[in-house]
Design an enzyme around this catalytic site. Structure first.
Site, PDB file in Angstrom:
ATOM      1  N   GLY A  14       0.830  -1.203   0.000  1.00 50.96           N
ATOM      2  CA  GLY A  14       0.000   0.000   0.000  1.00 50.96           C
ATOM      3  C   GLY A  14       0.864   1.253   0.000  1.00 50.96           C
ATOM      4  N   GLY A  83      -0.731 -10.387  -4.229  1.00 51.90           N
ATOM      5  CA  GLY A  83       0.327 -11.341  -4.582  1.00 51.90           C
ATOM      6  C   GLY A  83       0.102 -12.039  -5.912  1.00 51.90           C
ATOM      7  N   THR A 133       5.128   2.225   6.064  1.00 57.04           N
ATOM      8  CA  THR A 133       3.743   1.803   6.302  1.00 57.04           C
ATOM      9  C   THR A 133       3.064   2.792   7.256  1.00 57.04           C
ATOM     10  OG1 THR A 133       2.288   0.206   7.416  1.00 57.04           O
ATOM     11  CG2 THR A 133       4.559   0.180   8.111  1.00 57.04           C
ATOM     12  N   ASP A 135       0.840   1.857   9.080  1.00 54.47           N
ATOM     13  CA  ASP A 135       0.488   1.033  10.247  1.00 54.47           C
ATOM     14  C   ASP A 135       1.584   1.020  11.310  1.00 54.47           C
ATOM     15  OD1 ASP A 135      -1.906   0.360   9.061  1.00 54.47           O
ATOM     16  OD2 ASP A 135      -1.128  -1.460   8.148  1.00 54.47           O
ATOM     17  N   GLU A 231      -9.869   0.094  12.441  1.00 58.27           N
ATOM     18  CA  GLU A 231     -10.766  -0.781  11.681  1.00 58.27           C
ATOM     19  C   GLU A 231     -10.747  -2.223  12.187  1.00 58.27           C
ATOM     20  OE1 GLU A 231      -9.443  -1.170   7.553  1.00 58.27           O
ATOM     21  OE2 GLU A 231      -7.390  -0.847   8.206  1.00 58.27           O
TER      22      GLU A 231
HETATM   23  O1  F6P Z   1      -1.307  -1.866   5.284  1.00 61.19           O
HETATM   24  C1  F6P Z   1      -1.672  -0.543   5.267  1.00 61.19           C
HETATM   25  C2  F6P Z   1      -3.149  -0.359   5.144  1.00 61.19           C
HETATM   26  O2  F6P Z   1      -3.231   1.006   5.116  1.00 61.19           O
HETATM   27  C3  F6P Z   1      -4.044  -0.959   6.226  1.00 61.19           C
HETATM   28  O3  F6P Z   1      -4.083  -0.259   7.424  1.00 61.19           O
HETATM   29  C4  F6P Z   1      -5.375  -1.010   5.517  1.00 61.19           C
HETATM   30  O4  F6P Z   1      -6.261  -1.916   6.095  1.00 61.19           O
HETATM   31  C5  F6P Z   1      -4.956  -1.417   4.144  1.00 61.19           C
HETATM   32  O5  F6P Z   1      -3.677  -0.850   3.944  1.00 61.19           O
HETATM   33  C6  F6P Z   1      -5.894  -1.059   3.039  1.00 61.19           C
HETATM   34  O6  F6P Z   1      -5.297  -1.389   1.816  1.00 61.19           O
HETATM   35  P1  F6P Z   1      -5.957  -1.350   0.368  1.00 61.19           P
HETATM   36  O7  F6P Z   1      -7.310  -0.739   0.470  1.00 61.19           O
HETATM   37  O8  F6P Z   1      -5.029  -0.560  -0.470  1.00 61.19           O
HETATM   38  O9  F6P Z   1      -6.006  -2.767  -0.067  1.00 61.19           O
END
Ligand code: F6P
Length: 357
Positions: A14, A83, A133, A135, A231
């Site tokens: 991401g 992946g 990240t 996160d 979330e």
């Molecule tokens: O890993 C980072 C993150 O931002 C998570 O917190 C979130 O759940 C996820 O990516 C969402 O990713 P995408 O919508 O791009 O699949």
């Protein structure tokens, strides 16, 4: 004359603010100091699979002398966080050699750098990882690219929502990213003045949330409240154990809103704001730009020293190299329920779930 060294860069997983600032730092240092050729691999493993690469040059994107990479969100190389390509591992591994790369720097989250490390071992690549990240769940580093900007984005939203919540005497639930790790909610919640912070690592009780809101109202005269929920946060059952329920399709913020409306002892007006991908966009903060410069520069130096399977990391005020395998083994790094920030939140009178042994 020696063949000019060819360095590849890719961004994987991401996106987040600060990726372009890392790319800029790598290109500048590799070009200026070592006179290498730098190639950007589009869409991470997809680019290796398709043997695609674009030359990256210092000031290559200048607009009237302004280099936009420093402040641009996203990644000019594109990224993938699925992946799909991994069914063709041998072809991806071979892509590194087919493109004539002598080394590769991969900027990614814990999942991406684990995959890239695996490919690097299989293909005998010289590989260095840069952690990114929102996160903030990569082990062995006190900073990652993108986290600081995301925290500031959430705080900005909380500030705006606080005014409207207070005007209407509402409970404002703000849902932020973090499926497994609650660092973003915890940092932004404390810094942004949340009344309740709910994170995946500590389950919460809806009854206790309602009691906390009632106490804010009855004891302190607070007619509005801000609840920050990750979330991946989940409620507990009556025994205090995390409820083994799938994530509701409506999202955790809306789920909690419905539960508060059901359980509150007095009438409440509740609204939910899901910040979603706004947290991943935007202009990188000063801290993320600074970290990007330091990480990018050190990653290039590690390549020059012939190092491989290392991750650049921030420890005790500076950049160090840590064994990539160790960082992967200890990730994702979750919030410690006994940690200082959780205790800080409690000390500030914030409800942050229950700790039952
Ligand atoms: O890993 C980072 C993150 O931002 C998570 O917190 C979130 O759940 C996820 O990516 C969402 O990713 P995408 O919508 O791009 O699949």
């Amino acid at each position: 004359m020696d063949k000019q060294k060819r360095l590849g860069i890719l961004t994987s997983g991401g996106d987040c603010p600060g990726l372009n600032a890392v790319i800029r730092a790598i290109v500048n240092h590799a070009t200026l100091t070592y006179h290498w050729q730098v190639l950007g691999i589009p869409y991470a493993t997809q680019g290796l699979l398709e043997r695609k690469a674009m030359p990256l040059e210092m000031h290559g994107m200048d607009l009237r002398g302004i280099d936009p990479l420093l402040s641009m969100g996203g990644t000019i190389l594109g990224s993938i966080n699925k992946g799909d390509t991994l069914a063709k591992v041998d072809e991806i591994v071979e892509g590194y050699h087919a493109l004539g790369l002598d080394a590769l720097i991969g900027i990614g989250g814990d999942g991406s750098i684990a995959i890239l490390n695996h490919l690097a071992i299989q293909g005998n690549w010289q590989f260095i990882a840069v952690p990114k990240t929102i996160d903030n769940d990569i082990a062995l580093t006190e900073r990652v690219i993108g986290f600081d900007t995301a925290v500031n984005t959430v705080i900005d939203a909380m500030t705006r929502l606080t005014f409207t919540a207070s005007s209407h005497d509402r409970i404002m639930i703000v849902e932020v990213m973090g499926r497994e790790a609650g660092h973003l909610a915890l940092h932004a919640g404390i810094a942004g003045g949340a009344d309740v912070i709910l994170i995946p690592e500590i389950s919460y009780s809806v009854v206790e949330v309602c009691q906390h809101l009632a106490e804010l109202r009855d004891r302190w005269g607070r007619k509005f409240a801000i609840i920050l929920i990750a979330e991946g946060a989940h409620p507990s059952n009556d025994a205090g154990e995390p409820m083994a329920q799938p994530r509701p399709a409506c999202g955790m913020g809306q789920y909690l809103a419905d539960e508060i409306l059901r359980c509150s002892a007095y009438p409440v007006d509740v609204r939910v704001s899901v910040l979603g991908h706004t947290q991943r966009g935007g202009i990188p903060s000063a801290l993320d730009r600074l970290t990007a410069a330091a990480f990018g520069k050190t990653a290039v130096d590690l390549v020059a020293q012939g190092q491989s399977q290392q991750m650049v990391a921030w420890q005790c005020g500076g950049v160090v190299a840590v064994p990539l395998q160790e960082a992967i083994a200890q990730s994702p790094l979750l919030v410690s329920p006994q940690g200082q920030l959780v205790q800080t939140a409690r000390g500030m009178g914030i409800y942050i779930g229950q700790m039952r042994d």
